[in-house]
Design an enzyme around this catalytic site. Sequence first.
Site, PDB file in Angstrom:
ATOM      1  N   TYR A  36       0.824  -1.209   0.000  1.00 20.37           N
ATOM      2  CA  TYR A  36       0.000   0.000   0.000  1.00 20.37           C
ATOM      3  C   TYR A  36       0.855   1.255   0.000  1.00 20.37           C
ATOM      4  CZ  TYR A  36      -3.713  -3.163   1.752  1.00 20.37           C
ATOM      5  OH  TYR A  36      -4.595  -4.196   1.933  1.00 20.37           O
ATOM      6  N   HIS A  98       1.248 -11.728   2.541  1.00 22.95           N
ATOM      7  CA  HIS A  98       0.167 -11.098   1.776  1.00 22.95           C
ATOM      8  C   HIS A  98      -0.429 -12.052   0.742  1.00 22.95           C
ATOM      9  CE1 HIS A  98      -1.310  -6.889   0.405  1.00 22.95           C
ATOM     10  NE2 HIS A  98      -2.199  -7.807   0.113  1.00 22.95           N
ATOM     11  N   SER A 177     -12.565  -5.996   1.724  1.00 16.86           N
ATOM     12  CA  SER A 177     -13.538  -5.579   0.705  1.00 16.86           C
ATOM     13  C   SER A 177     -14.953  -6.057   1.031  1.00 16.86           C
ATOM     14  CB  SER A 177     -13.122  -6.079  -0.686  1.00 16.86           C
ATOM     15  OG  SER A 177     -11.889  -5.540  -1.072  1.00 16.86           O
ATOM     16  N   PRO A 178     -15.413  -5.915   2.286  1.00 16.02           N
ATOM     17  CA  PRO A 178     -16.746  -6.421   2.629  1.00 16.02           C
ATOM     18  C   PRO A 178     -17.876  -5.673   1.939  1.00 16.02           C
ATOM     19  CG  PRO A 178     -15.884  -5.092   4.418  1.00 16.02           C
ATOM     20  CD  PRO A 178     -14.752  -5.275   3.445  1.00 16.02           C
ATOM     21  N   LYS A 220     -12.646  -0.155   4.311  1.00 17.86           N
ATOM     22  CA  LYS A 220     -11.935   1.114   4.215  1.00 17.86           C
ATOM     23  C   LYS A 220     -12.944   2.258   4.322  1.00 17.86           C
ATOM     24  CE  LYS A 220      -9.804   4.285   1.033  1.00 17.86           C
ATOM     25  NZ  LYS A 220      -9.597   4.619  -0.387  1.00 17.86           N
ATOM     26  N   ASN A 230     -19.742   2.398   9.511  1.00 18.13           N
ATOM     27  CA  ASN A 230     -19.173   1.052   9.451  1.00 18.13           C
ATOM     28  C   ASN A 230     -19.037   0.447  10.841  1.00 18.13           C
ATOM     29  OD1 ASN A 230     -18.979   1.318   6.691  1.00 18.13           O
ATOM     30  ND2 ASN A 230     -16.779   1.711   6.668  1.00 18.13           N
TER      31      ASN A 230
END
Length: 258
Positions: A36, A98, A177-178, A220, A230
């Site tokens: 990132y 990762h 990425s929910p 995110k 969230n």
Amino acid sequence: MHLPSVGLGTMGIDDPEPVATALSLGYRHLDTARIYGNEAVVGDGLAEGLAASDVDRDEVTVATKLWVDDLGAADVGPTARESADLLGVETLDLLYVHRPRGAYDPVETLPALDRLVDEEVVREVGVSNFEVDQLDRAIDTLDAPLAAHQTELHPLFYRPELLEHAREHGYTVVAYSPLAGGRVSEIDAVVEVAEAHDATPEAVAIAWATAKEPVVTIPKASSEGHLRANLAAAEIELTPEEVAAIDAVEREEELFPE
């Protein structure tokens, strides 16, 4: 490893302020990665958030991931120490592989991670984007217990076999990425459940994921409004029928394939 139902995913965050704000709102799990390019940003946000509150450093799980170029036996240690320096922490609470490719070799990479645990550079070891057979190999090879498996999980991509494996072996599934890249508002079943709860589809997607043991999420968010929403989403209680309706959504391809 105990992780809160909702943590902060930081891919794409290039300003410390959202991280500091997240801590002030109650977030206690920060997730980043070497690839990132923002470990220093997350570290600055962590420092700002801790300085502005009465939150202790030990209350916050700081996680990062070694990219595929960093997984050689000679690279794991120096790279992890560099990540800790960038994040401004003495110990990485959770360090992931990762992806199991590139320089990844379980007989070389995993013992190097064990050494970091022994040296107290790393508290817990995790893996990300693994298949079941790769998870089995990691569990058999590691001396340290496997703490977490991070994987893509949302209403358009759901692999029950990974959750079942986690239950059998006692580690946490961390869902990235929910919100399906912002597409959950296009899924009829999710929208219908959201209307029934007077909630947003995004909130329902998080609630659906966290209803599945042993899943936690790391959506995110940058704005305070989205951070609050969230965090509150995990309080929504879906009925078994609502969970099943979302489970039955016709799946599409994953957002981040190998």
